[in-house]
Design a protein around this motif. Structure first.
Motif, PDB file in Angstrom:
ATOM      1  N   UNK A 290       0.586  -1.054   0.152  1.00 61.71           N
ATOM      2  CA  UNK A 290       0.074  -0.184   0.015  1.00 61.71           C
ATOM      3  C   UNK A 290       0.734   1.205   0.143  1.00 61.71           C
ATOM      4  N   UNK A 291       1.886   1.249   0.567  1.00 65.54           N
ATOM      5  CA  UNK A 291       2.893   2.334   0.832  1.00 65.54           C
ATOM      6  C   UNK A 291       3.689   2.489  -0.573  1.00 65.54           C
ATOM      7  N   UNK A 292       3.900   1.400  -1.380  1.00 66.43           N
ATOM      8  CA  UNK A 292       4.547   1.560  -2.578  1.00 66.43           C
ATOM      9  C   UNK A 292       3.762   2.120  -3.758  1.00 66.43           C
ATOM     10  N   UNK A 293       2.463   2.033  -3.318  1.00 67.19           N
ATOM     11  CA  UNK A 293       1.328   2.471  -4.465  1.00 67.19           C
ATOM     12  C   UNK A 293       1.341   3.984  -4.336  1.00 67.19           C
ATOM     13  N   UNK A 294       1.763   4.674  -3.364  1.00 70.38           N
ATOM     14  CA  UNK A 294       1.710   6.018  -3.201  1.00 70.38           C
ATOM     15  C   UNK A 294       3.169   6.692  -2.685  1.00 70.38           C
TER      16      UNK A 294
ATOM     17  N   UNK B  88      12.640   9.563  -4.547  1.00 66.25           N
ATOM     18  CA  UNK B  88      13.519   8.874  -5.495  1.00 66.25           C
ATOM     19  C   UNK B  88      14.955   8.803  -4.828  1.00 66.25           C
ATOM     20  N   UNK B  89      15.485   9.760  -4.041  1.00 64.22           N
ATOM     21  CA  UNK B  89      16.612   9.769  -3.066  1.00 64.22           C
ATOM     22  C   UNK B  89      16.704   8.485  -2.204  1.00 64.22           C
ATOM     23  N   UNK B  90      15.306   8.317  -1.716  1.00 61.03           N
ATOM     24  CA  UNK B  90      15.144   6.965  -0.697  1.00 61.03           C
ATOM     25  C   UNK B  90      15.417   5.555  -1.814  1.00 61.03           C
ATOM     26  N   UNK B  91      14.971   5.468  -2.853  1.00 59.95           N
ATOM     27  CA  UNK B  91      15.351   4.465  -3.542  1.00 59.95           C
ATOM     28  C   UNK B  91      16.667   4.247  -4.090  1.00 59.95           C
TER      29      UNK B  91
ATOM     30  N   UNK C 161      -3.728  -4.156  -2.498  1.00 57.73           N
ATOM     31  CA  UNK C 161      -2.679  -3.379  -2.986  1.00 57.73           C
ATOM     32  C   UNK C 161      -1.778  -3.840  -3.872  1.00 57.73           C
ATOM     33  N   UNK C 162      -2.030  -5.010  -4.239  1.00 63.14           N
ATOM     34  CA  UNK C 162      -0.890  -5.610  -5.181  1.00 63.14           C
ATOM     35  C   UNK C 162      -0.894  -5.099  -6.520  1.00 63.14           C
ATOM     36  N   UNK C 163      -1.975  -4.859  -7.355  1.00 65.81           N
ATOM     37  CA  UNK C 163      -2.078  -4.557  -8.479  1.00 65.81           C
ATOM     38  C   UNK C 163      -1.692  -2.758  -8.564  1.00 65.81           C
ATOM     39  N   UNK C 164      -2.168  -2.213  -7.543  1.00 62.44           N
ATOM     40  CA  UNK C 164      -1.739  -0.608  -7.576  1.00 62.44           C
ATOM     41  C   UNK C 164      -0.575  -0.527  -7.198  1.00 62.44           C
ATOM     42  N   UNK C 165       0.131  -1.243  -6.589  1.00 59.91           N
ATOM     43  CA  UNK C 165       1.682  -1.177  -6.224  1.00 59.91           C
ATOM     44  C   UNK C 165       2.537  -1.409  -7.354  1.00 59.91           C
ATOM     45  N   UNK C 166       2.215  -2.432  -8.036  1.00 56.16           N
ATOM     46  CA  UNK C 166       2.858  -2.645  -9.321  1.00 56.16           C
ATOM     47  C   UNK C 166       2.777  -1.723 -10.406  1.00 56.16           C
TER      48      UNK C 166
ATOM     49  N   UNK D 208       6.619   4.461  -8.913  1.00 57.30           N
ATOM     50  CA  UNK D 208       7.769   4.114  -8.468  1.00 57.30           C
ATOM     51  C   UNK D 208       8.141   2.739  -9.044  1.00 57.30           C
ATOM     52  N   UNK D 209       7.235   1.931  -8.952  1.00 56.08           N
ATOM     53  CA  UNK D 209       7.520   0.531  -9.631  1.00 56.08           C
ATOM     54  C   UNK D 209       7.749   0.671 -11.048  1.00 56.08           C
ATOM     55  N   UNK D 210       7.082   1.501 -11.746  1.00 59.10           N
ATOM     56  CA  UNK D 210       7.282   1.703 -13.147  1.00 59.10           C
ATOM     57  C   UNK D 210       8.658   2.408 -13.510  1.00 59.10           C
ATOM     58  N   UNK D 211       9.094   3.277 -12.744  1.00 61.68           N
ATOM     59  CA  UNK D 211      10.077   3.904 -12.983  1.00 61.68           C
ATOM     60  C   UNK D 211      11.608   3.329 -12.699  1.00 61.68           C
ATOM     61  N   UNK D 212      11.182   2.355 -11.859  1.00 59.25           N
ATOM     62  CA  UNK D 212      12.443   1.513 -11.123  1.00 59.25           C
ATOM     63  C   UNK D 212      12.255   0.195 -11.439  1.00 59.25           C
ATOM     64  N   UNK D 213      11.520   0.047 -12.710  1.00 55.51           N
ATOM     65  CA  UNK D 213      11.240  -1.591 -13.094  1.00 55.51           C
ATOM     66  C   UNK D 213      12.595  -2.430 -13.354  1.00 55.51           C
ATOM     67  N   UNK D 214      13.453  -1.923 -13.985  1.00 52.30           N
ATOM     68  CA  UNK D 214      14.676  -2.544 -14.157  1.00 52.30           C
ATOM     69  C   UNK D 214      15.629  -2.842 -13.037  1.00 52.30           C
ATOM     70  N   UNK D 215      15.266  -2.068 -11.744  1.00 56.75           N
ATOM     71  CA  UNK D 215      15.971  -2.412 -10.519  1.00 56.75           C
ATOM     72  C   UNK D 215      15.247  -3.509  -9.816  1.00 56.75           C
ATOM     73  N   UNK D 216      14.354  -4.018 -10.079  1.00 58.03           N
ATOM     74  CA  UNK D 216      13.588  -5.033  -9.409  1.00 58.03           C
ATOM     75  C   UNK D 216      14.230  -6.260  -9.270  1.00 58.03           C
ATOM     76  N   UNK D 217      14.291  -6.924  -8.092  1.00 60.01           N
ATOM     77  CA  UNK D 217      14.802  -8.215  -7.983  1.00 60.01           C
ATOM     78  C   UNK D 217      13.805  -9.129  -7.959  1.00 60.01           C
TER      79      UNK D 217
END
Length: 206
Positions: free
Chosen positions: A116-120, A128-131, A144-149, A153-162
């Motif tokens: 839920x926090x990732x979603x907002x 971005x400094x945190x990330x 909150x799974x769909x809204x988070x993904x 933040x999830x879209x901008x940092x997609x390539x850094x997802x483990x």
């Protein structure tokens, strides 16, 4: 600030940071904490009980009350309930992380949040400094799974997802790095407890 009033951490340890108002703390917080420790290979987790959430208009219950309830509820040798933000004078997560990295230059930190926090997350100050500063572990929560993904933040940092299969590598990864894991969920929130008037009745362990 008294340097000895903040938690001890050995160089090289991986410490998960789980921040929030904890108004009140509940079994959902415990569940996220223990699942994060297991999923991300954390040595310890610190609860950062905030003096106040800058995104919320109304202030929480007194810090001393929330700290006492959190320590009663969270009974685990690997978890420490702290008031670090009150000690450092920081409020925004980015500022708190900067101070912790200054105080513990040889410790590896992982920021823990619910989906839920990732979603907002993009609404947080200097998100971005945190990330870019610490790895982020995201635990799925009800609804909150769909809204988070699909979040900015999830879209901008997609390539850094483990990938979830490699989730235990998160604690040793260099930022930016984040991992989203699905776990058995506890459907409870602080706002639900406050609305039911159960602050005093539902913070104790079952």
């Amino acid at each position: 600030m008294d340097r000895f009033s903040i938690p001890y951490a050995r160089p090289g340890q991986v410490i998960g940071l789980f921040g929030g108002s904890f108004d009140p703390p509940h079994q959902g917080h415990v569940h996220v904490t223990l699942e994060a420790m297991k999923a991300f290979g954390l040595d310890r987790v610190w609860w950062l009980v905030s003096p106040g959430n800058p995104l919320k208009e109304r202030g929480p219950a007194p810090l001393e009350q929330r700290m006492a309830a959190a320590r009663t509820l969270m009974q685990h040798p690997g978890v420490e309930v702290t008031d670090i933000e009150a000690l450092t004078g920081t409020r925004a997560t980015a500022d708190t992380l900067a101070e912790l990295r200054r105080l513990y230059p040889k410790v590896r930190f992982v920021w823990i949040m619910g989906a839920d926090n990732l979603a907002q997350f993009h609404k947080w100050k200097d998100w971005r400094l945190i990330m870019d500063s610490v790895p982020v572990g995201v635990i799925a929560r009800p609804g909150d799974r769909i809204s988070a993904r699909m979040s900015p933040a999830a879209r901008l940092y997609a390539k850094y997802r483990i990938d979830g299969q490699a989730r235990r590598l998160l604690g040793r990864a260099d930022a930016p790095a984040w991992c989203f894991v699905n776990v058995p969920m506890v459907d409870v929130s602080s706002s639900q407890i406050r609305e039911r008037g159960g602050w005093g009745a539902e913070v104790l362990p079952e």
